[in-house]
Design a protein around this motif. Sequence first.
Motif, mmCIF file in Angstrom:
data_model
loop_
_atom_site.group_PDB
_atom_site.id
_atom_site.type_symbol
_atom_site.label_atom_id
_atom_site.label_comp_id
_atom_site.label_asym_id
_atom_site.label_seq_id
_atom_site.Cartn_x
_atom_site.Cartn_y
_atom_site.Cartn_z
ATOM 1 N N MET A 21 0.836 -1.183 0.000
ATOM 2 C CA MET A 21 0.000 0.000 0.000
ATOM 3 C C MET A 21 0.879 1.244 0.000
ATOM 4 S SD MET A 21 -3.210 -0.881 2.520
ATOM 5 C CE MET A 21 -2.312 -0.610 3.991
ATOM 6 N N LYS A 22 0.400 2.267 -0.636
ATOM 7 C CA LYS A 22 1.119 3.526 -0.633
ATOM 8 C C LYS A 22 0.973 4.188 0.734
ATOM 9 C CE LYS A 22 0.707 4.591 -5.508
ATOM 10 N NZ LYS A 22 0.227 5.580 -6.487
ATOM 11 N N PRO A 23 2.028 4.773 1.237
ATOM 12 C CA PRO A 23 1.924 5.442 2.540
ATOM 13 C C PRO A 23 1.143 6.749 2.440
ATOM 14 C CG PRO A 23 4.128 5.705 1.634
ATOM 15 C CD PRO A 23 3.384 4.776 0.717
ATOM 16 N N ARG A 24 0.435 7.096 3.522
ATOM 17 C CA ARG A 24 -0.256 8.369 3.722
ATOM 18 C C ARG A 24 -1.466 8.604 2.821
ATOM 19 N NH1 ARG A 24 5.155 11.429 3.279
ATOM 20 N NH2 ARG A 24 4.240 11.612 1.242
ATOM 21 N N ILE A 25 -1.969 7.586 2.102
ATOM 22 C CA ILE A 25 -3.164 7.822 1.308
ATOM 23 C C ILE A 25 -4.372 7.062 1.863
ATOM 24 C CG2 ILE A 25 -1.870 8.290 -0.796
ATOM 25 C CD1 ILE A 25 -2.801 5.509 -1.789
ATOM 26 N N HIS A 26 -4.160 6.158 2.790
ATOM 27 C CA HIS A 26 -5.246 5.369 3.359
ATOM 28 C C HIS A 26 -5.618 5.907 4.738
ATOM 29 C CE1 HIS A 26 -5.034 2.385 0.202
ATOM 30 N NE2 HIS A 26 -3.717 2.452 0.296
ATOM 31 N N PRO A 27 -6.905 5.880 5.090
ATOM 32 C CA PRO A 27 -7.306 6.339 6.423
ATOM 33 C C PRO A 27 -6.775 5.393 7.503
ATOM 34 C CG PRO A 27 -9.188 5.447 5.232
ATOM 35 C CD PRO A 27 -8.041 5.471 4.282
ATOM 36 N N VAL A 28 -6.595 5.928 8.685
ATOM 37 C CA VAL A 28 -6.059 5.158 9.802
ATOM 38 C C VAL A 28 -7.169 4.291 10.381
ATOM 39 C CG1 VAL A 28 -5.020 5.322 12.084
ATOM 40 C CG2 VAL A 28 -4.389 6.956 10.312
ATOM 41 N N SER A 29 -6.899 3.009 10.508
ATOM 42 C CA SER A 29 -7.841 2.082 11.115
ATOM 43 C C SER A 29 -7.450 1.876 12.569
ATOM 44 C CB SER A 29 -7.813 0.746 10.364
ATOM 45 O OG SER A 29 -8.629 -0.187 11.007
ATOM 46 N N ARG A 30 -8.425 1.996 13.472
ATOM 47 C CA ARG A 30 -8.141 1.902 14.901
ATOM 48 C C ARG A 30 -9.264 1.142 15.581
ATOM 49 N NH1 ARG A 30 -9.973 6.813 13.575
ATOM 50 N NH2 ARG A 30 -7.960 7.755 13.312
ATOM 51 N N PRO A 31 -9.044 0.615 16.789
ATOM 52 C CA PRO A 31 -10.134 -0.029 17.532
ATOM 53 C C PRO A 31 -11.158 1.011 17.982
ATOM 54 C CG PRO A 31 -8.000 -0.513 18.543
ATOM 55 C CD PRO A 31 -7.762 0.470 17.464
ATOM 56 N N VAL A 32 -12.433 0.711 17.778
ATOM 57 C CA VAL A 32 -13.533 1.607 18.133
ATOM 58 C C VAL A 32 -14.657 0.764 18.734
ATOM 59 C CG1 VAL A 32 -15.254 3.227 17.236
ATOM 60 C CG2 VAL A 32 -12.973 3.196 16.262
ATOM 61 N N VAL A 33 -15.348 1.303 19.721
ATOM 62 C CA VAL A 33 -16.504 0.640 20.314
ATOM 63 C C VAL A 33 -17.759 1.221 19.680
ATOM 64 C CG1 VAL A 33 -17.815 0.274 22.432
ATOM 65 C CG2 VAL A 33 -15.323 0.211 22.489
ATOM 66 N N PHE A 34 -18.594 0.351 19.114
ATOM 67 C CA PHE A 34 -19.904 0.750 18.612
ATOM 68 C C PHE A 34 -20.928 0.297 19.640
ATOM 69 C CE2 PHE A 34 -17.479 0.817 14.717
ATOM 70 C CZ PHE A 34 -17.984 1.936 14.079
ATOM 71 N N ARG A 35 -21.737 1.245 20.135
ATOM 72 C CA ARG A 35 -22.685 0.966 21.208
ATOM 73 C C ARG A 35 -24.107 1.131 20.687
ATOM 74 N NH1 ARG A 35 -21.434 4.410 26.324
ATOM 75 N NH2 ARG A 35 -21.729 6.032 24.771
ATOM 76 N N ASP A 36 -24.887 0.062 20.781
ATOM 77 C CA ASP A 36 -26.301 0.083 20.390
ATOM 78 C C ASP A 36 -27.110 0.391 21.640
ATOM 79 O OD1 ASP A 36 -28.863 -0.313 19.535
ATOM 80 O OD2 ASP A 36 -28.498 -2.275 18.650
ATOM 81 N N ARG A 37 -27.607 1.617 21.725
ATOM 82 C CA ARG A 37 -28.334 2.061 22.915
ATOM 83 C C ARG A 37 -29.659 1.328 23.087
ATOM 84 N NH1 ARG A 37 -26.205 5.800 26.714
ATOM 85 N NH2 ARG A 37 -24.482 6.826 25.675
ATOM 86 N N SER A 38 -30.339 0.995 21.998
ATOM 87 C CA SER A 38 -31.652 0.361 22.115
ATOM 88 C C SER A 38 -31.558 -1.065 22.630
ATOM 89 C CB SER A 38 -32.379 0.385 20.773
ATOM 90 O OG SER A 38 -31.651 -0.348 19.812
ATOM 91 N N ALA A 39 -30.468 -1.767 22.333
ATOM 92 C CA ALA A 39 -30.319 -3.153 22.779
ATOM 93 C C ALA A 39 -29.415 -3.266 24.004
ATOM 94 C CB ALA A 39 -29.759 -4.015 21.654
ATOM 95 N N GLY A 40 -28.683 -2.199 24.329
ATOM 96 C CA GLY A 40 -27.772 -2.256 25.468
ATOM 97 C C GLY A 40 -26.559 -3.125 25.208
ATOM 98 N N VAL A 41 -26.101 -3.157 23.960
ATOM 99 C CA VAL A 41 -24.973 -4.002 23.555
ATOM 100 C C VAL A 41 -23.879 -3.123 22.975
ATOM 101 C CG1 VAL A 41 -24.289 -5.884 22.022
ATOM 102 C CG2 VAL A 41 -26.547 -5.895 23.041
ATOM 103 N N ALA A 42 -22.625 -3.514 23.198
ATOM 104 C CA ALA A 42 -21.488 -2.788 22.635
ATOM 105 C C ALA A 42 -20.561 -3.780 21.932
ATOM 106 C CB ALA A 42 -20.736 -2.041 23.723
ATOM 107 N N PHE A 43 -19.962 -3.330 20.825
ATOM 108 C CA PHE A 43 -19.054 -4.151 20.035
ATOM 109 C C PHE A 43 -17.726 -3.430 19.900
ATOM 110 C CE2 PHE A 43 -23.365 -4.790 18.465
ATOM 111 C CZ PHE A 43 -23.491 -6.165 18.523
ATOM 112 N N LEU A 44 -16.641 -4.133 20.131
ATOM 113 C CA LEU A 44 -15.308 -3.585 19.889
ATOM 114 C C LEU A 44 -14.828 -4.139 18.562
ATOM 115 C CD1 LEU A 44 -12.812 -1.996 20.831
ATOM 116 C CD2 LEU A 44 -12.009 -4.097 21.907
ATOM 117 N N THR A 45 -14.533 -3.231 17.632
ATOM 118 C CA THR A 45 -14.079 -3.632 16.308
ATOM 119 C C THR A 45 -13.131 -2.569 15.772
ATOM 120 O OG1 THR A 45 -14.811 -4.363 14.118
ATOM 121 C CG2 THR A 45 -16.023 -2.545 15.129
#
Length: 86
Positions: free
Chosen positions: A1-25
């Motif tokens: 891959m070429k450097p500096r042209i791709h967005p940075v991928s990082r761990p993020v928590v997605f939280r579903d408020r209606s179900a009370g569930v969270a996912f780390l991805t």
Amino acid sequence: MKPRIHPVSRPVVFRDRSAGVAFLTRSTADADERVTWEDGRSYPVIDVETSSASHPFYTGTKQVLDTAGRIEQFNRRYAGQAPAVG
């Protein structure tokens, strides 16, 4: 891959408020709000309205439409009216 042209991928928590569930991805999305995860680390958190934990397609709570009842209701409503002439 070429450097500096791709967005940075990082761990993020997605939280579903209606179900009370969270996912780390991993995601390229970022947020100002942070949450401490089960491993003790702090991650950005993004609140979502629907996820696989709350969407009717995945949970099996999909409503079945009564199409026969709808057709009968339509016929009762418009039975006495003459059709429109073009």
